[in-house]
Design a protein around this motif. Structure first.
Motif, PDB file in Angstrom:
ATOM      1  N   VAL A  99      21.688  14.978  44.764  1.00 22.73           N
ATOM      2  CA  VAL A  99      20.376  14.701  44.179  1.00 22.73           C
ATOM      3  C   VAL A  99      20.489  14.313  42.721  1.00 22.73           C
ATOM      4  O   VAL A  99      19.899  13.340  42.280  1.00 22.73           O
ATOM      5  CB  VAL A  99      19.442  15.938  44.326  1.00 22.73           C
ATOM      6  CG1 VAL A  99      18.071  15.636  43.792  1.00 22.73           C
ATOM      7  CG2 VAL A  99      19.373  16.357  45.781  1.00 22.73           C
ATOM      8  N   GLN A 154      14.125  28.005  34.693  1.00 20.99           N
ATOM      9  CA  GLN A 154      13.116  27.141  35.297  1.00 20.99           C
ATOM     10  C   GLN A 154      12.658  27.634  36.668  1.00 20.99           C
ATOM     11  O   GLN A 154      11.474  27.527  37.001  1.00 20.99           O
ATOM     12  CB  GLN A 154      13.673  25.721  35.407  1.00 20.99           C
ATOM     13  CG  GLN A 154      12.597  24.661  35.519  1.00 20.99           C
ATOM     14  CD  GLN A 154      13.181  23.268  35.484  1.00 20.99           C
ATOM     15  OE1 GLN A 154      13.122  22.542  36.470  1.00 20.99           O
ATOM     16  NE2 GLN A 154      13.753  22.875  34.363  1.00 20.99           N
ATOM     17  N   GLU A 155      13.563  28.201  37.463  1.00 19.71           N
ATOM     18  CA  GLU A 155      13.185  28.627  38.815  1.00 19.71           C
ATOM     19  C   GLU A 155      12.069  29.663  38.786  1.00 19.71           C
ATOM     20  O   GLU A 155      11.136  29.614  39.594  1.00 19.71           O
ATOM     21  CB  GLU A 155      14.392  29.191  39.555  1.00 19.71           C
ATOM     22  CG  GLU A 155      14.054  29.639  40.976  1.00 19.71           C
ATOM     23  CD  GLU A 155      15.240  30.187  41.744  1.00 19.71           C
ATOM     24  OE1 GLU A 155      15.174  30.224  42.979  1.00 19.71           O
ATOM     25  OE2 GLU A 155      16.250  30.596  41.099  1.00 19.71           O
ATOM     26  N   THR A 219      20.976  21.358  41.448  1.00 18.29           N
ATOM     27  CA  THR A 219      20.597  19.972  41.690  1.00 18.29           C
ATOM     28  C   THR A 219      19.128  19.764  41.360  1.00 18.29           C
ATOM     29  O   THR A 219      18.324  20.692  41.388  1.00 18.29           O
ATOM     30  CB  THR A 219      20.833  19.573  43.157  1.00 18.29           C
ATOM     31  OG1 THR A 219      19.988  20.365  44.001  1.00 18.29           O
ATOM     32  CG2 THR A 219      22.288  19.799  43.555  1.00 18.29           C
ATOM     33  N   GLY A 220      18.777  18.531  41.062  1.00 18.86           N
ATOM     34  CA  GLY A 220      17.409  18.187  40.739  1.00 18.86           C
ATOM     35  C   GLY A 220      17.321  16.708  40.422  1.00 18.86           C
ATOM     36  O   GLY A 220      18.211  15.928  40.752  1.00 18.86           O
ATOM     37  N   HIS A 221      16.243  16.304  39.750  1.00 21.19           N
ATOM     38  CA  HIS A 221      16.117  14.896  39.360  1.00 21.19           C
ATOM     39  C   HIS A 221      15.699  14.811  37.895  1.00 21.19           C
ATOM     40  O   HIS A 221      15.005  15.690  37.376  1.00 21.19           O
ATOM     41  CB  HIS A 221      15.106  14.169  40.247  1.00 21.19           C
ATOM     42  CG  HIS A 221      13.682  14.635  40.070  1.00 21.19           C
ATOM     43  ND1 HIS A 221      13.167  15.737  40.725  1.00 21.19           N
ATOM     44  CD2 HIS A 221      12.660  14.152  39.285  1.00 21.19           C
ATOM     45  CE1 HIS A 221      11.905  15.913  40.382  1.00 21.19           C
ATOM     46  NE2 HIS A 221      11.570  14.968  39.506  1.00 21.19           N
ATOM     47  N   HIS A 231      14.108  18.141  36.201  1.00 19.32           N
ATOM     48  CA  HIS A 231      13.320  18.991  37.083  1.00 19.32           C
ATOM     49  C   HIS A 231      14.283  19.546  38.121  1.00 19.32           C
ATOM     50  O   HIS A 231      14.671  18.858  39.065  1.00 19.32           O
ATOM     51  CB  HIS A 231      12.211  18.179  37.768  1.00 19.32           C
ATOM     52  CG  HIS A 231      11.090  17.799  36.848  1.00 19.32           C
ATOM     53  ND1 HIS A 231       9.756  17.936  37.213  1.00 19.32           N
ATOM     54  CD2 HIS A 231      11.087  17.298  35.589  1.00 19.32           C
ATOM     55  CE1 HIS A 231       8.988  17.521  36.206  1.00 19.32           C
ATOM     56  NE2 HIS A 231       9.785  17.126  35.222  1.00 19.32           N
ATOM     57  N   TRP A 232      14.700  20.795  37.955  1.00 17.47           N
ATOM     58  CA  TRP A 232      15.696  21.375  38.845  1.00 17.47           C
ATOM     59  C   TRP A 232      15.045  21.859  40.131  1.00 17.47           C
ATOM     60  O   TRP A 232      13.908  22.340  40.133  1.00 17.47           O
ATOM     61  CB  TRP A 232      16.417  22.524  38.144  1.00 17.47           C
ATOM     62  CG  TRP A 232      17.199  22.065  36.949  1.00 17.47           C
ATOM     63  CD1 TRP A 232      16.885  22.201  35.637  1.00 17.47           C
ATOM     64  CD2 TRP A 232      18.435  21.352  36.984  1.00 17.47           C
ATOM     65  NE1 TRP A 232      17.843  21.623  34.834  1.00 17.47           N
ATOM     66  CE2 TRP A 232      18.805  21.087  35.641  1.00 17.47           C
ATOM     67  CE3 TRP A 232      19.265  20.899  38.009  1.00 17.47           C
ATOM     68  CZ2 TRP A 232      19.973  20.406  35.310  1.00 17.47           C
ATOM     69  CZ3 TRP A 232      20.425  20.219  37.678  1.00 17.47           C
ATOM     70  CH2 TRP A 232      20.768  19.977  36.339  1.00 17.47           C
ATOM     71  N   GLU A 233      15.794  21.704  41.229  1.00 21.12           N
ATOM     72  CA  GLU A 233      15.238  22.017  42.550  1.00 21.12           C
ATOM     73  C   GLU A 233      16.034  23.069  43.312  1.00 21.12           C
ATOM     74  O   GLU A 233      15.487  23.790  44.146  1.00 21.12           O
ATOM     75  CB  GLU A 233      15.160  20.729  43.383  1.00 21.12           C
ATOM     76  CG  GLU A 233      14.179  19.723  42.773  1.00 21.12           C
ATOM     77  CD  GLU A 233      14.434  18.294  43.249  1.00 21.12           C
ATOM     78  OE1 GLU A 233      15.348  18.113  44.090  1.00 21.12           O
ATOM     79  OE2 GLU A 233      13.748  17.378  42.783  1.00 21.12           O
ATOM     80  N   THR A 234      17.328  23.175  43.056  1.00 24.05           N
ATOM     81  CA  THR A 234      18.132  24.216  43.710  1.00 24.05           C
ATOM     82  C   THR A 234      18.850  25.029  42.642  1.00 24.05           C
ATOM     83  O   THR A 234      19.211  24.498  41.586  1.00 24.05           O
ATOM     84  CB  THR A 234      19.167  23.617  44.690  1.00 24.05           C
ATOM     85  OG1 THR A 234      20.107  22.816  43.964  1.00 24.05           O
ATOM     86  CG2 THR A 234      18.476  22.765  45.742  1.00 24.05           C
TER      87      THR A 234
END
Length: 393
Positions: A99, A154-155, A219-221, A231-234
């Motif tokens: 990602v 962030q999470e 991971t993120g975008h 913008h972190w996602e995992t």
């Protein structure tokens, strides 16, 4: 776990490196403790004599018989407990990168000083290398800013976005209310802005709170518009906690009389030099009457505001553990040695109260000595009992 491995690109030879890294971390402990540590991580059973023949080989021989999925789980647990940066980096190297790039590249924290510098070494620094509360808060703020900018918060804490203002994390929109509920203290949020007004109790509570809500972004975008940022996602909570502990403990060790953030996220007093392995080593016995009582005694003795009565109770608890083990001790100790163990607690106002007991000792010094004496004795006695049982038909 197999589905996790399927989504990751595992380079050739990775698991050999991972087994070696785990073995090298565990081998930093004494050969006496290596078998118990291996049992704690469910790596395999064995005895001290084999570990004495080579600690790294002892651990590696057992890891070789385990499937790769299990080795990966063990590696994450060891990384969390020990905060070993080489192991953390090795685990991070296989995380899914499809990602976005794995981000944080900044240093993992201040780290322990490699040596004492001139003013401290020559005794010209009146602090003796220690830091006060104001300095501790200033250094913690510096680290907090780094964790925030690198996405470690962030999470749970969420983030500000140029498009939608605030994106809440797992703690929701009103983090101040959550902190008030959990810590029973108002005015702690936002942490960075309120930090200067924190008391020692406030700061230690917040350090523990952040421990529960920090995770390493994986991971993120990248939201490039107006330089919004990642913008972190995992996330990997175990890796985040390990890095957080390593960084915070480098600060706490130099504050006042010395503290540390335990593997379970509690601020405790540091033990005397050389007792770290003893305090963290697991007693190799399944009986909760022993292991549970020992854990409670350690926690009672090391809690930040433990009184002399708390410490005396902790010593009494350890003496009671030995009393519980006494029937099994008869086969591994001479009668006079067995009696000597209990004379300390019985004659120094620990377990019983009568006019023949000695109570004129300095409790700050002698209670500490008795605590570590009994704790190390329990470890030795349990191992002797286990060894004797293994020899039995």
């Amino acid at each position: 776990m197999s589905s996790t491995l399927e989504t990751q690109t595992i380079p050739p030879g990775f698991f050999k490196k991972l087994r070696d890294a785990i073995a090298n971390v565990i081998a930093k402990s004494s050969a006496n403790d290596v078998p118990a540590i291996c049992r704690r991580y469910d790596i395999g059973d064995g005895d001290r004599d084999e570990a004495m023949g080579g600690k790294v080989r002892y651990v590696n021989n057992r890891l070789l018989s385990l499937p790769n999925d299990r080795v990966l789980v063990i590696a994450k647990a060891v990384a969390q407990d020990e905060g070993d940066q080489d192991l953390i980096n090795l685990l991070a190297s296989i995380e899914n990168k499809t990602v976005a790039p794995v981000a944080p590249t900044s240093a993992p924290g201040f780290g322990a000083p490699s040596r004492a510098y001139y003013s401290e070494r020559t005794g010209k620094n009146p602090s003796g290398g220690k830091i006060d509360l104001k300095t501790l808060k200033s250094l913690y703020r510096s680290e907090y800013d780094r964790w925030d900018s690198d996405g470690y918060l962030q999470e749970h804490f969420g983030m500000n976005c140029v498009d939608v203002d605030f994106i809440p994390g797992k703690l929701g929109r009103d983090i101040g209310a959550r902190m008030l509920f959990l810590l029973n203290e108002d005015g702690l949020w936002p942490i960075r802005q309120q930090l200067d007004a924190y008391s020692e109790d406030n700061l230690f509570s917040v350090i523990e709170f952040v421990f529960d809500h920090i995770s390493k972004p994986l991971t993120g975008h990248d939201h490039a518009y107006n330089q919004c940022g990642m913008h972190w996602e995992t996330f990997d909570q175990l890796a985040g906690i390990a890095e957080y502990r390593a960084s915070v403990n480098a600060l706490l060790a130099r504050y006042a009389n010395g503290y540390e953030l335990s593997p379970t996220g509690e601020v405790m007093e540091l033990g005397p030099l050389g007792t770290a392995n003893l305090l963290e080593a697991e007693v190799p016995i399944a009986d909760h009457n022993v292991s549970g009582r020992i854990d409670a005694a350690i926690k009672k003795f090391r809690q930040r505001r433990s009184s002399m009565d708390d410490r005396r109770d902790a010593v009494r608890d350890l003496a009671d553990v030995l009393e519980y083990l006494r029937p099994q001790m008869e086969s591994v100790l001479a009668k006079k040695d067995e009696s000597a163990l209990f004379n300390i607690a019985n004659n120094f106002g620990i377990r019983h109260h009568n006019d023949k007991q000695q109570t004129g000792y300095d409790p700050a010094i002698w209670l500490s000595w008795m605590f570590y004496f009994y704790l190390s004795t329990i470890h030795a006695v349990v191992r002797m009992i286990e060894k004797e049982a293994a020899r039995a038909p």
